[in-house]
Design an enzyme around this catalytic site. Structure first.
Site, PDB file in Angstrom:
ATOM      1  N   HIS A  15     -81.588  24.928 -49.891  1.00  0.00           N
ATOM      2  CA  HIS A  15     -82.479  24.435 -50.968  1.00  0.00           C
ATOM      3  C   HIS A  15     -83.002  25.643 -51.739  1.00  0.00           C
ATOM      4  O   HIS A  15     -83.841  26.392 -51.241  1.00  0.00           O
ATOM      5  CB  HIS A  15     -83.654  23.641 -50.391  1.00  0.00           C
ATOM      6  CG  HIS A  15     -84.553  23.068 -51.446  1.00  0.00           C
ATOM      7  ND1 HIS A  15     -84.791  21.726 -51.586  1.00  0.00           N
ATOM      8  CD2 HIS A  15     -85.266  23.652 -52.442  1.00  0.00           C
ATOM      9  CE1 HIS A  15     -85.611  21.514 -52.600  1.00  0.00           C
ATOM     10  NE2 HIS A  15     -85.916  22.684 -53.146  1.00  0.00           N
ATOM     11  N   LEU A  18     -82.638  28.601 -58.739  1.00  0.00           N
ATOM     12  CA  LEU A  18     -82.113  29.845 -59.336  1.00  0.00           C
ATOM     13  C   LEU A  18     -82.496  30.009 -60.800  1.00  0.00           C
ATOM     14  O   LEU A  18     -82.303  31.081 -61.367  1.00  0.00           O
ATOM     15  CB  LEU A  18     -80.586  29.896 -59.207  1.00  0.00           C
ATOM     16  CG  LEU A  18     -80.033  30.274 -57.835  1.00  0.00           C
ATOM     17  CD1 LEU A  18     -78.506  30.175 -57.833  1.00  0.00           C
ATOM     18  CD2 LEU A  18     -80.471  31.666 -57.415  1.00  0.00           C
ATOM     19  N   ARG A  19     -82.978  28.923 -61.440  1.00  0.00           N
ATOM     20  CA  ARG A  19     -83.296  28.962 -62.882  1.00  0.00           C
ATOM     21  C   ARG A  19     -82.038  29.327 -63.680  1.00  0.00           C
ATOM     22  O   ARG A  19     -80.927  29.110 -63.235  1.00  0.00           O
ATOM     23  CB  ARG A  19     -84.458  29.915 -63.191  1.00  0.00           C
ATOM     24  CG  ARG A  19     -85.668  29.807 -62.248  1.00  0.00           C
ATOM     25  CD  ARG A  19     -86.279  28.432 -62.189  1.00  0.00           C
ATOM     26  NE  ARG A  19     -87.559  28.464 -61.446  1.00  0.00           N
ATOM     27  CZ  ARG A  19     -88.077  27.433 -60.831  1.00  0.00           C
ATOM     28  NH1 ARG A  19     -87.450  26.259 -60.814  1.00  0.00           N
ATOM     29  NH2 ARG A  19     -89.233  27.524 -60.215  1.00  0.00           N
ATOM     30  N   ASN A  43     -83.259  21.293 -61.342  1.00  0.00           N
ATOM     31  CA  ASN A  43     -84.427  21.028 -62.201  1.00  0.00           C
ATOM     32  C   ASN A  43     -84.601  22.103 -63.277  1.00  0.00           C
ATOM     33  O   ASN A  43     -85.642  22.728 -63.385  1.00  0.00           O
ATOM     34  CB  ASN A  43     -85.699  20.843 -61.370  1.00  0.00           C
ATOM     35  CG  ASN A  43     -86.103  22.070 -60.570  1.00  0.00           C
ATOM     36  OD1 ASN A  43     -85.254  22.872 -60.181  1.00  0.00           O
ATOM     37  ND2 ASN A  43     -87.384  22.231 -60.311  1.00  0.00           N
ATOM     38  N   HIS A 176     -87.704  20.314 -47.790  1.00  0.00           N
ATOM     39  CA  HIS A 176     -88.953  21.072 -47.577  1.00  0.00           C
ATOM     40  C   HIS A 176     -90.061  20.223 -46.971  1.00  0.00           C
ATOM     41  O   HIS A 176     -91.103  20.007 -47.584  1.00  0.00           O
ATOM     42  CB  HIS A 176     -89.419  21.757 -48.858  1.00  0.00           C
ATOM     43  CG  HIS A 176     -89.355  20.939 -50.127  1.00  0.00           C
ATOM     44  ND1 HIS A 176     -89.911  19.700 -50.253  1.00  0.00           N
ATOM     45  CD2 HIS A 176     -88.802  21.201 -51.328  1.00  0.00           C
ATOM     46  CE1 HIS A 176     -89.710  19.248 -51.466  1.00  0.00           C
ATOM     47  NE2 HIS A 176     -89.028  20.143 -52.139  1.00  0.00           N
ATOM     48  N   LEU A 221     -95.200  23.004 -53.961  1.00  0.00           N
ATOM     49  CA  LEU A 221     -95.154  21.575 -53.656  1.00  0.00           C
ATOM     50  C   LEU A 221     -93.937  21.261 -52.794  1.00  0.00           C
ATOM     51  O   LEU A 221     -92.870  21.805 -53.054  1.00  0.00           O
ATOM     52  CB  LEU A 221     -95.101  20.760 -54.950  1.00  0.00           C
ATOM     53  CG  LEU A 221     -96.428  20.708 -55.719  1.00  0.00           C
ATOM     54  CD1 LEU A 221     -96.242  20.096 -57.093  1.00  0.00           C
ATOM     55  CD2 LEU A 221     -97.489  19.939 -54.922  1.00  0.00           C
ATOM     56  N   ASP A 249     -86.442  26.896 -50.535  1.00  0.00           N
ATOM     57  CA  ASP A 249     -87.194  26.405 -51.691  1.00  0.00           C
ATOM     58  C   ASP A 249     -87.779  27.567 -52.487  1.00  0.00           C
ATOM     59  O   ASP A 249     -88.837  27.431 -53.116  1.00  0.00           O
ATOM     60  CB  ASP A 249     -88.292  25.411 -51.282  1.00  0.00           C
ATOM     61  CG  ASP A 249     -88.861  24.652 -52.474  1.00  0.00           C
ATOM     62  OD1 ASP A 249     -88.175  24.558 -53.505  1.00  0.00           O
ATOM     63  OD2 ASP A 249     -90.002  24.172 -52.370  1.00  0.00           O
ATOM     64  N   HIS A 253     -91.502  31.725 -60.543  1.00  0.00           N
ATOM     65  CA  HIS A 253     -92.259  31.479 -61.772  1.00  0.00           C
ATOM     66  C   HIS A 253     -92.838  32.808 -62.228  1.00  0.00           C
ATOM     67  O   HIS A 253     -93.268  33.606 -61.389  1.00  0.00           O
ATOM     68  CB  HIS A 253     -93.417  30.505 -61.516  1.00  0.00           C
ATOM     69  CG  HIS A 253     -92.999  29.103 -61.220  1.00  0.00           C
ATOM     70  ND1 HIS A 253     -92.734  28.181 -62.206  1.00  0.00           N
ATOM     71  CD2 HIS A 253     -92.778  28.470 -60.046  1.00  0.00           C
ATOM     72  CE1 HIS A 253     -92.386  27.034 -61.656  1.00  0.00           C
ATOM     73  NE2 HIS A 253     -92.393  27.178 -60.341  1.00  0.00           N
ATOM     74  N   ALA A 265     -96.460  25.324 -59.615  1.00  0.00           N
ATOM     75  CA  ALA A 265     -96.137  25.214 -58.191  1.00  0.00           C
ATOM     76  C   ALA A 265     -94.835  25.923 -57.904  1.00  0.00           C
ATOM     77  O   ALA A 265     -93.844  25.724 -58.607  1.00  0.00           O
ATOM     78  CB  ALA A 265     -96.021  23.750 -57.803  1.00  0.00           C
TER      79      ALA A 265
HETATM   80  C1  NCD Z   1     -90.228  23.895 -57.304  1.00  0.00           C
HETATM   81  C2  NCD Z   1     -89.901  24.585 -58.639  1.00  0.00           C
HETATM   82  O1  NCD Z   1     -90.693  25.434 -59.064  1.00  0.00           O
HETATM   83  O2  NCD Z   1     -88.857  24.307 -59.224  1.00  0.00           O
HETATM   84  N1  NCD Z   1     -91.584  24.143 -56.976  1.00  0.00           N
HETATM   85  C3  NCD Z   1     -92.133  24.091 -55.743  1.00  0.00           C
HETATM   86  O3  NCD Z   1     -93.352  24.214 -55.631  1.00  0.00           O
HETATM   87  N2  NCD Z   1     -91.407  23.921 -54.666  1.00  0.00           N
HETATM   88  C4  NCD Z   1     -89.909  22.462 -57.396  1.00  0.00           C
HETATM   89  C5  NCD Z   1     -89.878  21.781 -56.038  1.00  0.00           C
HETATM   90  O4  NCD Z   1     -89.001  22.024 -55.225  1.00  0.00           O
HETATM   91  O5  NCD Z   1     -90.775  20.963 -55.775  1.00  0.00           O
HETATM   92 ZN    ZN Z   2     -87.499  22.939 -54.448  1.00  0.00          ZN
END
Ligand code: NCD
Ligand code: ZN
Length: 353
Positions: A15, A18-19, A43, A176, A221, A249, A253, A265
């Protein structure tokens, strides 16, 4: 008892975020150094909703790999209320899409295009079950009225358990997980249900977010939970149960979007994606279980071959920078300015003849 090094099979991250663009180029080397493969979350803005988009994104990831890297991105598609069942067929035929991700609309970063009611995607889930495509779930309800700390537990009762019963052949990864309730659910669930665990949820409880002041870099999150929850997660991760495996995960950011009156998050852990787990497993006296968790169980669940080769972790401190370059911004990693207890080395492949 406490070995100074441990060698395990080359691990995968089941999980990962990578953006794209400059952010992708900034973070990918950390993952590629540690992991042979990763399940790449869809996402993006806009989200990766089709096999065609996933193929293009996959190519951008391959192009961003450091020289000589054999890192393999395993792609996922983002489910929406309008995903057609035929997309499952295209995904399956591609060979590079390994799952569909369910984001309840509004649950987390870039989830606004997600699913508003899982009943809308029942035909898609049925097709996934038929074709053996995995569902990855962000397991939180989104109702404002539900306490943030209860949203995962409520999701199990209100959404996940009924969904798993409606689709008894669907293979599901509860991503997660953060609570004892989720551990108990997976343990007592039917076959074909597994969970990933992050380093932050194994190492920290929610006090970390409020230690001496508000700590935005510990906000992710699902949010960090209580100490009994953390203990249950660590017990599950180190139990040798193949239904629990590694998924960082890691969610980068830019610093200014986290250190903000409405901070994003996501915690960034790819720079230490295996080392942090080694700390957690070592603290539990279970380093001998790390190979299953990081190398074998995820591959087996996804019905992919286990990786050849090994990596070795040495009990030797490594300093973590205060920040990394992140395009034209900065990225604050987990343990920023501190130390990791373990240092990683990828072992040379043995000669075949
Ligand atoms: C993730 C994200 O920033 O793309 N953020 C996170 O807090 N885990 C999205 C996600 O997996 O919930
Ligand atoms: Zn995630």
């Amino acid at each position: 008892m406490n070995p100074d090094s441990i060698t395990i099979g080359r691990p995968d991250d089941w999980h990962l975020h990578l953006r794209d663009g400059a952010a992708l180029r900034a973070v990918l080397p950390h993952t590629a150094e540690r992991f042979a493969r990763a399940i790449v979350m869809p996402n993006l803005k806009p989200p990766v909703t089709t096999t065609v988009l996933a193929g293009e994104y996959r190519q951008r990831i391959l192009d961003a790999r450091p020289d000589g890297s054999d890192f393999e991105p395993l792609m996922t598609l983002y489910l929406t209320d309008r995903t057609p069942p035929a997309e499952v067929e295209r995904a399956r035929a591609s060979g590079f899409v390994h799952g569909f991700k369910l984001y309840p609309a509004g649950a987390t970063t870039h989830s606004d295009a997600g699913v508003t009611d899982v009943r809308h995607i029942d035909p898609v889930l049925a097709r996934m079950a038929e074709l053996g495509v995995v569902l990855q779930v962000h397991g939180e309800v989104t109702e404002e009225s539900v306490d943030v700390f209860d949203r995962e537990a409520r999701f199990i009762d209100d959404v996940l358990a009924p969904l798993a019963a409606r689709h008894p052949a669907l293979r599901i990864v509860f991503e997660h997980i953060t609570t004892r309730a989720a551990v108990d659910f997976v343990r007592s669930a039917r076959d074909g249900i597994a969970a990933t665990l992050t380093p932050q949820h194994l190492l920290h409880n929610r006090n970390a977010m409020f230690a001496g002041g508000i700590r935005p870099h510990f906000y992710c999150l699902p949010v960090l939970k209580t100490e009994p929850d953390r203990a249950a997660l660590l017990e599950a991760a180190t139990s040798g149960d193949p239904r629990f495996f590694l998924g960082t995960d890691s969610a980068p950011h830019a610093r200014h979007t986290k250190e903000n009156s409405c901070g994003c998050a996501g915690m960034y852990s790819a720079h230490a994606g295996l080392e942090l787990y080694a700390e957690a497993f070592d603290a539990a006296g279970a380093l001998d279980r790390l190979d299953g968790f990081a190398h074998r169980f995820g591959a087996d669940f996804y019905r992919l071959p286990r990786n050849a080769g090994t990596v070795t972790l040495w009990r030797r401190p490594t300093a973590v920078p205060a920040s990394f370059v992140f395009g034209d911004a900065e990225l604050v990693p987990m343990r920023a300015g501190g130390q990791l207890a373990w240092t990683l080395r990828r072992d040379p492949m043995p000669a075949t003849r």
